[in-house]
Design a protein around this motif. Sequence first.
Motif, PDB file in Angstrom:
ATOM      1  N   PHE A 195      64.069 126.051  58.039  1.00  0.00           N
ATOM      2  CA  PHE A 195      64.449 127.364  57.552  1.00  0.00           C
ATOM      3  C   PHE A 195      63.269 128.326  57.464  1.00  0.00           C
ATOM      4  N   TYR A 206      64.534 131.794  58.340  1.00  0.00           N
ATOM      5  CA  TYR A 206      65.826 132.239  57.825  1.00  0.00           C
ATOM      6  C   TYR A 206      65.655 133.195  56.650  1.00  0.00           C
ATOM      7  N   ALA A 229      72.915 131.985  54.679  1.00  0.00           N
ATOM      8  CA  ALA A 229      71.694 131.952  55.489  1.00  0.00           C
ATOM      9  C   ALA A 229      71.907 132.714  56.786  1.00  0.00           C
ATOM     10  N   ASP A 230      70.819 133.330  57.241  1.00  0.00           N
ATOM     11  CA  ASP A 230      70.900 134.117  58.466  1.00  0.00           C
ATOM     12  C   ASP A 230      69.568 134.044  59.209  1.00  0.00           C
ATOM     13  N   LEU A 231      69.647 133.861  60.536  1.00  0.00           N
ATOM     14  CA  LEU A 231      68.439 133.862  61.374  1.00  0.00           C
ATOM     15  C   LEU A 231      68.066 135.303  61.671  1.00  0.00           C
TER      16      LEU A 231
END
Length: 124
Positions: A29, A32, A98-100
Amino acid sequence: QVHLVESGGGSVQAGGSLRLSCAASGRSFSSYVMAWFRQAPGKEREFVAGIRWSEISTYYADSVKGRFTISRDNAKNTVYLQMNSLKPDDTAVYYCAADLSSQIATTRRAYNYWGQGTQVTVSS
């Protein structure tokens, strides 16, 4: 596959505190953005707070600014939400997301991964 698991919800009286945790697994992560959203009965899911994983950069909804603090432990792949001075209006199911991305988004559709949610109930 990304997996998020929230914990730490419960019932508390107004003015009290709770700390939510979100344990992430499945991928690294380091890049992220992690966020907390909440959804009260009959209302839309709303952004609460967000944090970049690799930077000390945070963003809060106006309704929680000064009362909530988001933080993360990279070694544990865990994000926290410390909630102080809780109000009955804070009652909701709280979700970790969560986000990339390199930016902290405040819209629900920006996040690709979600936990199952944890209930927070604040009584007056």
